[in-house]
Design an enzyme around this catalytic site. Structure first.
Site, PDB file in Angstrom:
ATOM      1  N   CYS A 195       0.825  -1.194   0.000  1.00 22.26           N
ATOM      2  CA  CYS A 195       0.000   0.000   0.000  1.00 22.26           C
ATOM      3  C   CYS A 195       0.863   1.248   0.000  1.00 22.26           C
ATOM      4  CB  CYS A 195      -0.897   0.004   1.251  1.00 22.26           C
ATOM      5  SG  CYS A 195      -1.835  -1.518   1.467  1.00 22.26           S
ATOM      6  N   ARG A 199      -4.832   1.409  -0.653  1.00 22.00           N
ATOM      7  CA  ARG A 199      -4.718  -0.036  -0.495  1.00 22.00           C
ATOM      8  C   ARG A 199      -4.558  -0.787  -1.807  1.00 22.00           C
ATOM      9  NH1 ARG A 199      -8.914  -4.607   1.937  1.00 22.00           N
ATOM     10  NH2 ARG A 199      -7.275  -6.149   2.349  1.00 22.00           N
ATOM     11  N   LEU A 200      -3.571  -1.690  -1.823  1.00 21.31           N
ATOM     12  CA  LEU A 200      -3.476  -2.744  -2.825  1.00 21.31           C
ATOM     13  C   LEU A 200      -3.815  -4.031  -2.095  1.00 21.31           C
ATOM     14  CD1 LEU A 200      -2.705  -3.790  -5.647  1.00 21.31           C
ATOM     15  CD2 LEU A 200      -0.335  -3.956  -4.846  1.00 21.31           C
ATOM     16  N   ILE A 224      -4.097  -7.620  -0.947  1.00 16.57           N
ATOM     17  CA  ILE A 224      -3.320  -8.848  -1.155  1.00 16.57           C
ATOM     18  C   ILE A 224      -3.808  -9.964  -0.235  1.00 16.57           C
ATOM     19  CG2 ILE A 224      -1.030  -9.893  -1.092  1.00 16.57           C
ATOM     20  CD1 ILE A 224      -1.189  -7.837  -3.260  1.00 16.57           C
ATOM     21  N   ILE A 225      -3.884  -9.658   1.058  1.00 19.23           N
ATOM     22  CA  ILE A 225      -4.367 -10.623   2.057  1.00 19.23           C
ATOM     23  C   ILE A 225      -5.663 -10.087   2.653  1.00 19.23           C
ATOM     24  CG2 ILE A 225      -3.873 -11.687   4.292  1.00 19.23           C
ATOM     25  CD1 ILE A 225      -0.913 -11.662   3.531  1.00 19.23           C
ATOM     26  N   GLY A 261       2.925  -3.077   3.509  1.00 19.20           N
ATOM     27  CA  GLY A 261       3.787  -4.253   3.553  1.00 19.20           C
ATOM     28  C   GLY A 261       3.005  -5.522   3.806  1.00 19.20           C
ATOM     29  N   GLU A 262       3.740  -6.548   4.204  1.00 16.03           N
ATOM     30  CA  GLU A 262       3.140  -7.838   4.525  1.00 16.03           C
ATOM     31  C   GLU A 262       3.863  -8.444   5.727  1.00 16.03           C
ATOM     32  OE1 GLU A 262       0.566  -8.676   2.879  1.00 16.03           O
ATOM     33  OE2 GLU A 262       0.741  -7.694   0.919  1.00 16.03           O
ATOM     34  N   SER A 297      11.224 -12.067  -6.254  1.00 14.28           N
ATOM     35  CA  SER A 297      12.459 -11.700  -6.946  1.00 14.28           C
ATOM     36  C   SER A 297      13.668 -12.259  -6.197  1.00 14.28           C
ATOM     37  CB  SER A 297      12.591 -10.178  -7.077  1.00 14.28           C
ATOM     38  OG  SER A 297      13.192  -9.616  -5.934  1.00 14.28           O
ATOM     39  N   GLY A 298      14.818 -12.245  -6.858  1.00  7.14           N
ATOM     40  CA  GLY A 298      16.057 -12.749  -6.260  1.00  7.14           C
ATOM     41  C   GLY A 298      16.935 -11.668  -5.683  1.00  7.14           C
TER      42      GLY A 298
END
Length: 633
Positions: free
Chosen positions: A2, A50-51, A53-54, A77-78, A364-365
């Site tokens: 977000c 807000r995006l 996701i959960i 974040g998450e 991603s790495g």
């Protein structure tokens, strides 16, 4: 994922600025296209984009309050271990109204205060307002994966996910020449600095507590590392097994989502490991890579496709032409709210745009190179601290290297450039060598680009004090792990992670980084140097731990990085644009920041047969001037 912002007013004068809260929140719309929420108290305002996701339901919208209404949270974040934390809180009698990690974070803070941070596995920047005492608590994750800017004066404290939101509050904009000098060398601006005086980045692993009219910044997390402790007798095979288990756990945590997810796949070892583990845990996962149709030297998609076939992912390849880069340039630049000149941001922007058409979350790495020693400069560092004939030769032949054509855009020119920089570094102390190798140009050369009036504004004591702080890991130590720690605290959050955050969130795409699970980070900094670089092999333990897992063809091939073929572009397609934006004498004299004479010499070098890093410097100046037009002028 977000965008957050907020203001705490210390008096009625500061409270006037709360009228800008909605506009500041709206400026973060691309970070969170799914919902906008606002909270107002008498002296505090919080905004959230807000995006989802959960728990994508409306009940998980923010700002979110506890049942009593005493606490309010905005969170970007998450928290990947939120289900375990939720279970532990329920055992303590806490009840929940949503299925979100936001509510778990809020309840954890209510129970443990700032010590709640130690329980979190994730990436985050969040703020919690306590109406009972009027305090505001703000924190950023351990490694700086998620951004947090702040500004305060005698009237107010302002914070936001991006600097453009800070500027929406009508603050006075004053250029920081200490930051500009740093930017010309590094092509980015490290925390706690920003391009504007008074606006700061909250460093990774730091928090802010504001009670009454006071603002206190403190560090809550530091990578546990002692140069003398990462030695001794450790079983190499046992450590390989431990690394495989840790990374598998880290990837598994980051596959939790209520929306479609995939993984970036460049064809390098790091992203291939992440994609491979993800494919075993999530069969048929989508993977995404990008290549250069017009310049095979920079194209690595054949390796990505090899890995995709090996792990049976649903693979998507996006081949870019120079026209594609040009067509996306303005879109990318518009999402940079302070000068940031890592040119690989452009393909990351395009990759994120294309990836978002298929998924909302991508793995991603990023981070593996900084933790395990993956760059040429890491190998060079290890060689530089060992007395040898080759070092004496490299130093002695420095005039030869400097006389040969140097460029990043060809194999021979790039080798000349590396030898020249290596020879320069051998003549310097450990701290100065690190700074030179982290920079595109030497400090004195960067000063030359500033106008006399700009140099008068520059406070060298302040600049040198900041520089000393960034180099602290190398104070009294020349170990490889100390070098890697400096990279983890400087290059990683302020270049690599900033690039990925801005470019992905400009397209409402969340990017997760398993290598930066703090358990993996702490494991890496407990390893002996020989486990990381040995007999010329970089990232030794990472490569060996997954040798039977990855296609053999990935090993022992040149590392190219995610670069843009800028030089050819600037010498042709962009030539007239640069003459108007960067090398315009009338504009430079009116602006009064840069030396028109030095920029004329730069232009001459750019179009010569020995361009060196002239294109990188030109790009940095171009990005600055576009930022100046968009956000400052």
């Amino acid at each position: 994922m977000c965008g957050i912002t907020g203001i705490k007013a210390f008096n009625e004068v500061g409270r006037i600025n709360m009228i800008h809260l909605a506009a500041a929140t709206e400026s973060l719309a691309k970070r969170g296209p799914d919902n906008q929420g606002l909270f107002y108290d008498h002296f505090v305002g919080l905004g959230h984009r807000r995006l989802s996701i959960i728990d994508v339901s409306e009940s998980a919208h923010q700002p979110m309050s506890d049942a009593s209404g005493r606490y309010q949270i905005v969170f970007n974040g998450e928290i990947f271990n939120y289900m375990q934390l939720r279970k532990g809180l329920q055992e303590k009698g806490v009840s929940f109204q949503t299925e979100s990690d936001t509510e778990v974070l809020l309840q954890l803070y209510i129970l443990f205060g700032k010590k709640a941070l130690n329980h979190l596995n994730g990436f985050f920047a969040f703020a919690i307002f306590d109406a009972a005492d009027g305090s505001l608590f703000i924190a950023r994750d351990r490694l700086g994966i998620k951004p947090l800017y702040y500004y305060y004066d005698e009237d107010k404290l302002i914070f936001a996910s991006e600097m453009k939101a800070i500027m929406r509050y009508g603050i006075q904009k004053e250029l920081s020449f200490e930051s500009l000098l740093t930017y010309l060398q590094l092509n980015y601006i490290p925390a706690p600095l920003t391009i504007l005086k008074g606006v700061h980045k909250l460093p990774p692993g730091h928090l802010i507590v504001s009670k009454k009219n006071e603002v206190t910044v403190e560090q809550w997390y530091k990578v546990p590392f002692d140069a003398s402790s990462a030695v001794g007798r450790q079983s190499y095979s046992d450590k390989q097994k431990e690394l495989r288990e840790l990374l598998t756990s880290a990837v598994k945590h980051r596959l939790v989502a209520d929306v479609p997810l995939g993984t970036f796949l460049s064809g390098g070892t790091d992203s291939s490991i992440v994609a491979g583990i993800a494919s075993k845990l999530h069969p048929g996962i989508h993977s995404f890579s990008i290549g250069y149709r017009d310049d095979p030297f920079f194209d690595e998609t054949e390796y990505a496709e090899l890995v995709a076939r090996h792990f049976n992912t649903q693979h998507h390849v996006f081949k870019l032409s120079n026209d594609d880069l040009l067509n996306h340039l303005e879109g990318m630049i518009s999402n940079i709210d302070e000068p940031f000149a890592d040119s690989s941001a452009l393909p990351v922007y395009i990759l994120s745009e294309e990836t978002r058409k298929h998924v909302t979350v991508a793995l991603s790495g990023d981070g593996a190179d900084e933790l395990f020693g993956g760059y040429n400069k890491h190998l060079a560092w290890q060689k530089s601290v060992e007395p040898s004939f080759s070092n004496a030769l490299a130093k002695g032949l420095l005039p030869l290297w400097k006389s040969l054509p140097a460029s990043r855009s060809s194999a021979f020119g790039n080798k000349v450039r590396q030898l020249s920089k290596y020879g320069e570094g051998l003549k310097l102390s450990a701290e100065d060598r690190y700074w030179r190798w982290a920079s595109y140009m030497a400090e004195g050369r960067a000063l030359d680009y500033l106008s006399p009036s700009a140099k008068e504004e520059l406070v060298m004591e302040t600049y040198l004090g900041n520089k000393g702080g960034w180099l602290l890991p190398l104070h009294g130590s020349s170990s490889l792990n100390s070098f890697l720690l400096a990279d983890t605290q400087l290059v990683l959050p302020d270049d690599m992670l900033t690039k990925v955050d801005r470019m992905s969130m400009a397209n409402a795409l969340e990017v997760r980084v398993p290598f930066l699970d703090h358990r993996v980070v702490e494991f890496a900094f407990g390893l002996p140097e020989s486990f990381k670089i040995h007999n010329g092999t970089r990232k030794r333990i990472l490569q060996d731990a997954f040798k039977g897992f990855l296609p053999q063809k990935l090993y022992n091939r040149p590392k190219k990085g995610f670069e843009v073929p800028l030089l050819k572009w600037m010498q042709n397609d962009m030539k007239s644009t640069l003459d108007g934006v960067v090398f315009n004498d009338d504009k430079l004299n009116e602006q009064g920041i840069f030396s028109a004479q030095q920029l004329a010499l730069l232009r001459q070098q750019l179009h010569s047969n020995n361009p060196g890093d002239a294109h990188a410097t030109t790009w940095a100046l171009y990005v600055f001037q576009k930022w100046w037009e968009n956000y400052f002028k």
